[in-house]
Design a protein around this motif. Sequence first.
Motif, PDB file in Angstrom:
ATOM      1  N   LEU A   5       0.835  -1.200   0.000  1.00 57.77           N
ATOM      2  CA  LEU A   5       0.000   0.000   0.000  1.00 57.77           C
ATOM      3  C   LEU A   5       0.871   1.252   0.000  1.00 57.77           C
ATOM      4  CD1 LEU A   5      -2.701  -1.182   2.565  1.00 57.77           C
ATOM      5  CD2 LEU A   5      -2.480  -1.677   0.122  1.00 57.77           C
ATOM      6  N   ALA A   6       1.955   1.220   0.793  1.00 63.59           N
ATOM      7  CA  ALA A   6       2.892   2.346   0.793  1.00 63.59           C
ATOM      8  C   ALA A   6       3.545   2.489  -0.576  1.00 63.59           C
ATOM      9  CB  ALA A   6       3.950   2.136   1.878  1.00 63.59           C
ATOM     10  N   ALA A   7       3.933   1.362  -1.164  1.00 63.26           N
ATOM     11  CA  ALA A   7       4.594   1.395  -2.473  1.00 63.26           C
ATOM     12  C   ALA A   7       3.655   1.922  -3.555  1.00 63.26           C
ATOM     13  CB  ALA A   7       5.091   0.000  -2.835  1.00 63.26           C
ATOM     14  N   LEU A   8       2.424   1.431  -3.578  1.00 63.40           N
ATOM     15  CA  LEU A   8       1.471   1.883  -4.592  1.00 63.40           C
ATOM     16  C   LEU A   8       1.155   3.367  -4.434  1.00 63.40           C
ATOM     17  CD1 LEU A   8      -0.954  -1.157  -4.759  1.00 63.40           C
ATOM     18  CD2 LEU A   8       0.279  -0.179  -6.700  1.00 63.40           C
ATOM     19  N   ALA A   9       0.975   3.817  -3.195  1.00 59.38           N
ATOM     20  CA  ALA A   9       0.689   5.232  -2.965  1.00 59.38           C
ATOM     21  C   ALA A   9       1.849   6.097  -3.459  1.00 59.38           C
ATOM     22  CB  ALA A   9       0.423   5.484  -1.487  1.00 59.38           C
ATOM     23  N   ALA A  10       3.075   5.656  -3.176  1.00 59.59           N
ATOM     24  CA  ALA A  10       4.247   6.413  -3.628  1.00 59.59           C
ATOM     25  C   ALA A  10       4.350   6.401  -5.151  1.00 59.59           C
ATOM     26  CB  ALA A  10       5.510   5.834  -2.999  1.00 59.59           C
ATOM     27  N   MET A  11       4.116   5.240  -5.765  1.00 57.96           N
ATOM     28  CA  MET A  11       4.208   5.132  -7.219  1.00 57.96           C
ATOM     29  C   MET A  11       3.150   5.990  -7.907  1.00 57.96           C
ATOM     30  SD  MET A  11       4.966   1.021  -7.403  1.00 57.96           S
ATOM     31  CE  MET A  11       5.088   0.852  -9.175  1.00 57.96           C
ATOM     32  N   MET A  12       1.942   5.994  -7.367  1.00 58.77           N
ATOM     33  CA  MET A  12       0.887   6.813  -7.958  1.00 58.77           C
ATOM     34  C   MET A  12       1.175   8.302  -7.778  1.00 58.77           C
ATOM     35  SD  MET A  12      -1.193   4.885  -9.517  1.00 58.77           S
ATOM     36  CE  MET A  12      -1.397   3.108  -9.664  1.00 58.77           C
ATOM     37  N   THR A  13       1.824   8.650  -6.678  1.00 56.09           N
ATOM     38  CA  THR A  13       2.156  10.054  -6.435  1.00 56.09           C
ATOM     39  C   THR A  13       3.221  10.553  -7.408  1.00 56.09           C
ATOM     40  OG1 THR A  13       1.580   9.895  -4.085  1.00 56.09           O
ATOM     41  CG2 THR A  13       3.030  11.699  -4.735  1.00 56.09           C
ATOM     42  N   VAL A  14       4.327   9.825  -7.518  1.00 53.68           N
ATOM     43  CA  VAL A  14       5.420  10.300  -8.381  1.00 53.68           C
ATOM     44  C   VAL A  14       5.071  10.190  -9.865  1.00 53.68           C
ATOM     45  CG1 VAL A  14       7.193   9.795  -6.659  1.00 53.68           C
ATOM     46  CG2 VAL A  14       6.608   8.056  -8.359  1.00 53.68           C
ATOM     47  N   SER A  15       4.069   9.364 -10.209  1.00 47.98           N
ATOM     48  CA  SER A  15       3.652   9.261 -11.613  1.00 47.98           C
ATOM     49  C   SER A  15       2.534  10.246 -11.950  1.00 47.98           C
ATOM     50  CB  SER A  15       3.199   7.833 -11.933  1.00 47.98           C
ATOM     51  OG  SER A  15       2.057   7.473 -11.169  1.00 47.98           O
ATOM     52  N   GLY A  16       2.146  11.079 -10.972  1.00 44.02           N
ATOM     53  CA  GLY A  16       1.134  12.103 -11.211  1.00 44.02           C
ATOM     54  C   GLY A  16      -0.290  11.610 -11.143  1.00 44.02           C
ATOM     55  N   ASN A  17      -0.519  10.505 -10.422  1.00 44.86           N
ATOM     56  CA  ASN A  17      -1.861   9.919 -10.352  1.00 44.86           C
ATOM     57  C   ASN A  17      -2.516  10.054  -8.983  1.00 44.86           C
ATOM     58  OD1 ASN A  17      -2.469   8.534 -13.038  1.00 44.86           O
ATOM     59  ND2 ASN A  17      -0.385   7.838 -12.632  1.00 44.86           N
ATOM     60  N   MET A  18      -1.954  10.895  -8.125  1.00 49.19           N
ATOM     61  CA  MET A  18      -2.587  11.160  -6.828  1.00 49.19           C
ATOM     62  C   MET A  18      -2.478  12.651  -6.531  1.00 49.19           C
ATOM     63  SD  MET A  18      -1.775   7.980  -4.240  1.00 49.19           S
ATOM     64  CE  MET A  18      -3.153   8.371  -3.165  1.00 49.19           C
TER      65      MET A  18
END
Length: 241
Positions: free
Chosen positions: A228-241
């Motif tokens: 969950l931490a990894a997905l949240a970080a990945m979505m953030t840096v990819s501009g999806n959050m």
Amino acid sequence: MPKFFLDNAPGETALLDGEDGRHIARSLRMRPGEALTLCDCRGTDYDGVIDAIDGESVTVRILGSRPCAAEPSLSAVLYQCLPKLDKFDLVVQKSVELGVSRIVPVLSMRCVSRPDAKSLAKKLERWNRIAAEAAKQSGRGILPPVSPTLPFEQAVREAESAGGVNLLFYEGGGVPIRERIGEATRTASLFVGPEGGFDKSEVELAAAHGITPATLGPRILRTETAPLAALAAMMTVSGNM
């Protein structure tokens, strides 16, 4: 606004029956003229209005279509090693809410949970039901599937053949997510170990197949927290959050 998933793209009208029709007519008590959203499970939403309700069958008139705004530009596949108890249920639910595109249960060397084939079949059915409910609740444009369980080596080979950015989160350290994922990234896979983490030989095997060891920081996270931490970080840096 209520949202319902279809098996295919609708024409000028769509018929909702069974569980969805019953939910609209009995639980939500919707009436003709009320608006709802339909989704074709391929990233497109359809604006609709109820034309008629006959028992538990609901006819919806389609007004227009648009790309689902909730669907991320990053397609992320989670390879999650099986944890103990019902922790995988939580991982499925929250990963779908965060934008995962597919979840693959994995059996690695340190997995304590090793259900037999019959138990895995029942669990897979439940996991896909949880994923579908989470997709509806979070307004997703697809129904992210939970795939059958794979041995670790087979999962590694599958991720390698799919291409994209492949990361394995390892308590022994690795690259930060922001060094591999950005707004231009379109496909990625992430590997998360069980309670005992990955064996060093598994990390080496993954690296030999182009999967980069990565870190989630100096703290050791639980197996159900890490994805969950990894997905949240990945979505953030990819501009999806």
